[in-house]
Design a protein around this motif. Structure first.
Motif, short mmCIF file in Angstrom:
data_model
loop_
_atom_site.label_atom_id
_atom_site.label_comp_id
_atom_site.label_asym_id
_atom_site.label_seq_id
_atom_site.Cartn_x
_atom_site.Cartn_y
_atom_site.Cartn_z
N LEU A 70 -42.36 -39.50 51.38
CA LEU A 70 -41.45 -40.35 52.18
C LEU A 70 -41.74 -41.02 53.29
O LEU A 70 -41.32 -42.14 53.84
CB LEU A 70 -40.10 -39.55 52.34
N VAL A 78 -36.56 -45.54 48.18
CA VAL A 78 -37.59 -44.63 47.67
C VAL A 78 -37.21 -43.98 46.39
O VAL A 78 -36.10 -43.28 46.62
CB VAL A 78 -38.07 -43.73 48.68
N ARG A 153 -34.70 -45.73 51.84
CA ARG A 153 -35.52 -44.86 52.84
C ARG A 153 -35.04 -44.39 54.24
O ARG A 153 -35.22 -43.28 54.56
CB ARG A 153 -36.97 -45.66 53.11
#
Length: 219
Positions: A70, A78, A153
């Motif tokens: 990440l 993501v 994200r």
């Protein structure tokens, strides 16, 4: 190189046999970030040869690998997926599209086993118990805590997830629920994985994973 539309984090520990299949089935616009967590079978070399971005994570643990991926990502959205060929990357759109459309903040892939071999009894029992505890803790009715998931994200980083072991996926859901995220799940095929799971490959391993997750729920 243009920025990827989606970054796909693949935590990896000795998945040399499965990686070619997984990386060969990525949808267009998805960049694979393979996070090598100490493999000794050449997984990192194979991942790089198949076009993946390889990140090395020295801290052992599923959550440690997920979070390292990440942090290494740059795309706005993501996704996460196990590297063991138990889930088909061609079904990623099922979890990604609702996030892209702004309909869901966190989408989870609810595993639908294609055979009994894909989901042994001890994993089914552990999953049912975790689903019950999640409902009691958050009010969410989720039938699975599968490894395929997607979110934005920036939002994921903002959750401040601290678990670096098996509790990482659960802490993601709990913190997202506390933040009033829109959370949903969609069915994805669950295939017999390549090799034995490093986390839940035995009843003892499954019990340890439940213990990790219990600590998250108690926190």
């Amino acid at each position: 190189m243009p920025e990827p539309t989606i970054d796909l984090v693949l935590p990896c520990l000795n998945e040399a046999a499965a990686l070619p299949w997984v990386l060969g089935r990525l949808p267009t616009g998805v960049r694979a970030i393979v996070v090598d967590n100490g493999s000794t079978d050449g997984s990192a070399t194979i991942a790089a040869a198949h076009g993946a971005t390889v990140v090395h994570c020295d801290l052992k643990g599923y959550g440690a690998a997920c979070h390292a991926g990440l942090e290494a990502s740059t795309a706005k959205i993501v996704a996460f997926l196990d590297a063991d060929a138990s889930l088909d990357p061609r079904q990623l759109d099922r979890v990604i599209a609702p996030v892209q459309a702004g309909e869901v903040d966190l989408m989870l892939g609810r595993r639908k086993p294609v055979s009994r071999q894909a989901w042994p009894w001890h994993l089914r029992l552990a999953n049912a118990e975790l689903s019950r505890r999640i409902r009691r803790r958050t009010g969410l009715t989720l039938r699975d805590l599968g490894p395929m998931r997607a979110a934005r994200r920036e939002g994921l980083l903002g959750l401040g997830i601290t678990d670096r072991r098996s509790g990482y996926p659960l802490e993601t859901v709990v913190r997202a629920a506390d933040a009033r995220w829109r959370i949903a799940e969609v069915e994805v095929d669950y295939l017999p994985r390549s090799g034995r799971s490093k986390v839940t490959g035995t009843p003892l391993g499954a019990a340890r994973a439940v213990l990790d997750m219990s600590k998250v729920l108690a926190g």
